[in-house]
Design an enzyme around this catalytic site. Structure first.
Site, mmCIF file in Angstrom:
data_model
loop_
_atom_site.group_PDB
_atom_site.id
_atom_site.type_symbol
_atom_site.label_atom_id
_atom_site.label_comp_id
_atom_site.label_asym_id
_atom_site.label_seq_id
_atom_site.Cartn_x
_atom_site.Cartn_y
_atom_site.Cartn_z
ATOM 1 C CG HIS A 59 15.237 24.817 71.014
ATOM 2 N ND1 HIS A 59 16.081 25.898 71.077
ATOM 3 C CD2 HIS A 59 16.002 23.781 70.579
ATOM 4 C CE1 HIS A 59 17.293 25.543 70.714
ATOM 5 N NE2 HIS A 59 17.276 24.256 70.399
ATOM 6 C CE1 TYR A 62 13.390 27.566 64.229
ATOM 7 C CE2 TYR A 62 13.560 25.206 64.541
ATOM 8 C CZ TYR A 62 14.153 26.446 64.462
ATOM 9 O OH TYR A 62 15.506 26.570 64.622
ATOM 10 C CD GLU A 108 21.124 25.982 66.260
ATOM 11 O OE1 GLU A 108 21.632 25.498 67.297
ATOM 12 O OE2 GLU A 108 20.332 25.361 65.546
ATOM 13 C CG HIS A 110 22.946 27.469 74.409
ATOM 14 N ND1 HIS A 110 23.739 26.902 75.365
ATOM 15 C CD2 HIS A 110 22.097 26.488 74.019
ATOM 16 C CE1 HIS A 110 23.399 25.633 75.544
ATOM 17 N NE2 HIS A 110 22.405 25.361 74.736
ATOM 18 N NE ARG A 131 27.424 18.398 69.650
ATOM 19 C CZ ARG A 131 27.473 19.204 70.711
ATOM 20 N NH1 ARG A 131 28.649 19.631 71.162
ATOM 21 N NH2 ARG A 131 26.374 19.585 71.325
ATOM 22 N N GLY A 554 18.918 29.165 59.865
ATOM 23 C CA GLY A 554 18.952 30.023 61.045
ATOM 24 C C GLY A 554 18.267 29.382 62.226
ATOM 25 C CB SER A 557 15.648 32.348 70.492
ATOM 26 O OG SER A 557 15.611 32.328 71.911
#
Length: 755
Positions: A59, A62, A108, A110, A131, A554, A557
């Site tokens: 995560h 990379y 992103e 999650h 954020r 970007g 995931s």
């Protein structure tokens, strides 16, 4: 509660080289652990091991994707960079949209937390991306949420989807941010592994840009926002507290973070005042990997070292170890670099907003990140080795034989309806299918118009937002990806996702300007998945180069799979466009009687990966539609110029479901019927083909000849196919479809499934 033992210090680590450490439980490979020992010249302390484990996770580092992601930089030209103020490697991309305004945006994932705890997983996904935008110096102004779930009628989807939607809405609504776009897609491959991607857009004056770095010896490090707790520890890798806190008897807490949008709301206002007062040298949000990430990345990007005292970190749990403090992903926290003379003013602003703040360290003249706890040094590392010099894997890349089998299974063998009554039944069946039905049950839970600057939101093709209230300058945003196309041909499929997002932005009248992406794939340890990933990256990068729109940032995931079954490769593409005046945007759908309906683009027999094949036959195979990016660019330019000239009364792109679905949605969204004559090809193909590069536009009769002339000059195929008006959709010889009947089918599906 049993107190924690004393921390493992650097001095003790050097004296006990053979002490066993649970590095495998923290997700580190044998060779990675060996490399850490080589970097440090000793074994790591518990705190150092925690830092490296989270920062070297897939995560954060990379490590399996960076060799492929470099292709984005290789294909970005100087001309593409002209309007970029910040790009790949920063918290979010930033582009100049004119008149002194800049916009920052990023998407992103999650995914895994949202499966474990749907509400908090989705809510903190929104909070985290907001954020990232704040860290660039911008005011967050809108969010969007590309979502993907298992089959709509699956019991687990009924568990996950309502919680995810409530989390997205609950956090975004509480922040006062309009939700202006996104997607809701259902497919068997996402069962057990939903995709919850979150996008945020922020606006600022160009001179207000801030970056994440720690420079200036003696400058102070201030942690501000919420207290640091045990929630979210190891969220990006594993539950660190399970390993480092096992002997305490403490109850294991969930690794999904817990969000508080009201704390984030005041944090936003506090940050903006700090920026405007010139009190911030550098800033970093605390998201994945928490303080481990913020301190190591700030120090790594700066011009010196950093010293941190963990005793100064405000905690909300007693007895936390250094490893837990550094790994915690507690939400609503920011880390700033501040000049010593500005510290009092900085803290005063925080007090004004009732935001907790503490000086936890300073920038040093050295080259090390040194962290103390209870008077002992528990971390002493070169920060770049933590933040930017992690492992780099060149995973095996191999196209599996199953790809040939997939492509060979053409949809041409599937039975097709031919009689007019059969075509009517097929249209109704498609309209009410989960992937094509109205998303109102979802989007009605989001506030789409708060702050008063939203000019368009779902069900429009793109969200449109006013940025400058004086001039009307604004932006359009769309996210897209047909993962079935990507499965059939990852290179072309990624370009089709880019083309659709560009087209959706262009239908509003905006000029496409920049791209962000969220690349959702299965395990990188599967050579076929890495082939899909490599091809998708190259397809997207080459496509952006051809269109002249840069990728500004970007997210990747990986490990999105259940057991051995990976999700469909899903590179979600977000496109940002700019409008000189949002008052000149083109509305979605047919909104007046008597307008001509013009079909732009060519229709071919292209059903591979189509929604018709998926809904009617549960089939995936063949080849996706051909993609012609030069034609897409000409179409986008035509739409933008026609919109600026006020020639278009409405528009709608053709994508999933083809012409039939586009006509239904244009009628229902605009509240007007239509009478249409199909192009002189097979009616089934005309209705359900998903050929790319097509848009429906509504044109006042007096403007039709000019629109057709402009299309001819732009080499965009154009055909007048009908007129708007009435209370039904009439398509060729197909029995008429009353709008009331279509609306019942279109709007009833999700409420019936999810209440």
């Amino acid at each position: 509660m049993t107190p924690h033992p004393a921390a493992d210090t650097v001095k003790n680590a050097a004296a006990t080289p053979d002490q066993p450490q649970p590095y495998r439980a923290l997700g580190l490979k044998d060779d990675e652990y060996t490399r850490i020992r080589e970097i440090l010249g000793r074994r790591p302390t518990d705190a150092e091991l925690a830092m490296y484990s989270v920062m070297w996770s897939e995560h954060c580092s990379y490590k399996s994707s960076k060799v492929h992601l470099a292709y984005f930089g290789e294909t970005t030209t100087d001309a593409m960079r002209e309007r970029m103020l910040a790009g790949i490697g920063e918290n979010a991309g930033v582009v100049d949209i004119g008149d002194g305004w800049a916009v920052t945006f990023k998407v992103e994932s999650h995914n895994h937390p949202s499966y474990v705890e749907p509400y908090q997983g989705a809510a903190t996904g929104v909070g985290g991306i907001v954020r990232d935008i704040m860290a660039m110096g911008a005011r967050p102004v809108a969010v969007a949420d590309p979502l993907r779930f298992g089959p709509a009628d699956a019991p687990d989807t009924r568990r996950v989807l309502p919680g995810v939607v409530a989390g997205v809405g609950g956090y975004g609504n509480s922040l006062g941010l309009p939700n202006i776009g996104g997607e809701v897609v259902f497919d068997e491959s996402y069962l057990g592994n939903p995709l919850v991607n979150a996008l945020c857009v922020g606006a600022m004056r160009t001179e207000d840009l801030h970056l994440a770095f720690a420079s200036g010896t003696g400058n102070k490090i201030i942690l501000f926002g919420a207290r640091t707790g045990l929630d979210g520890i190891g969220g990006v890798s594993v539950l660190a507290s399970e390993t480092f806190g096992a002997e305490t008897g403490r109850k294991k807490l969930p690794s999904v973070q817990v969000g508080d949008p009201f704390t984030e709301k005041v944090l936003i206002e506090c940050c903006l005042e700090l920026f405007h007062a010139g009190l911030v040298v550098g800033i970093q949000d605390l998201g994945g990997a928490g303080l481990s990430c913020a301190t190591s990345e700030l120090a790594s990007a700066g011009d010196g070292g950093m010293h941190i005292d963990l005793d100064a970190v405000p905690l909300r749990a007693s007895g936390m170890t250094p490893a837990e403090i550094l790994s915690s992903e507690s939400q609503e926290r920011m880390c700033a670099v501040v000049r010593p003379q500005d510290v009092d003013a900085f803290l005063a602003v925080c007090r004004k907003w009732d935001v907790l703040a503490a000086v936890i360290g300073e920038v040093t003249a050295g080259t090390r990140l040194v962290i103390d706890w209870h008077g002992e040094t528990v971390v002493d590392v070169p920060p770049r080795t933590v933040a930017h010099e992690g492992p780099v894997y060149r995973r095996p890349v191999a196209r599996s034989d199953r790809q040939d089998e997939l492509v060979a299974d053409s949809p041409d063998r599937l039975p097709r309806p031919a009689a007019p009554s059969e075509l009517q039944a097929e249209i109704l069946r498609m309209v009410g299918s989960p992937n094509l039905c109205s998303r109102a049950w979802v989007t009605d839970q989001y506030d789409r118009y708060v702050r008063g600057n939203t000019a368009a939101a779902q069900p429009a093709d793109a969200g449109v937002l006013r940025i400058d209230e004086r001039t009307g300058r604004g932006i359009a945003v769309a996210t897209d990806c047909n993962a079935r196309f990507v499965a059939l041909d990852p290179y072309a499929g990624a370009q089709l996702a880019l083309a659709e997002a560009v087209r959706n932005v262009a239908t509003s009248g905006a000029v496409p300007l920049a791209v962000t992406n969220c690349l959702n794939f299965g395990s990188p340890e599967d050579p076929h998945v890495m082939w899909q990933f490599q091809q998708a990256v190259r397809g997207l990068a080459d496509g952006c180069a051809q269109l002249g729109v840069p990728v500004t940032g970007g997210n990747v995931s990986f490990y999105n799979q259940t057991g051995e079954r990976a999700i469909l490769p899903t590179p979600v593409v977000g496109v940002l466009g700019v409008l000189d005046d949002v008052a000149r945007r083109v509305p979605s759908g047919f909104r007046r009687d008597g307008d001509a309906i013009v079909l732009l683009g060519d229709t071919r027999d292209e059903l591979g990966g189509s929604e018709w094949a998926h809904v009617v036959h549960r089939h995936l195979g063949g080849r996706p539609p051909a993609v012609d990016l030069a034609a897409e660019a000409r179409l986008a330019d035509l739409l933008a110029k026609a919109a600026a000239a006020r020639l278009l009364a409405g528009s709608h792109d053709l994508a999933e479901g083809g012409l039939a679905q586009a006509l239904v949605e244009a009628c229902l969204v605009g509240g007007r019927g239509a009478t249409v004559q199909l192009p002189p090809i097979d009616p089934f193909v005309a209705l359900f083909s998903e050929s790319a590069g097509r848009v429906l536009v509504a044109v006042a009769p007096e403007h039709v000849s000019e629109v057709l002339s402009r299309a001819a000059d732009a080499e965009v195929p154009a055909r007048e196919i009908g007129t708007t008006g009435g209370s039904a959709l009439v398509v060729g010889d197909v029995p008429e479809l009353p709008l009331a009947t279509l609306r019942t089918a279109w709007e009833g599906t999700l409420p019936a499934l999810f209440g």
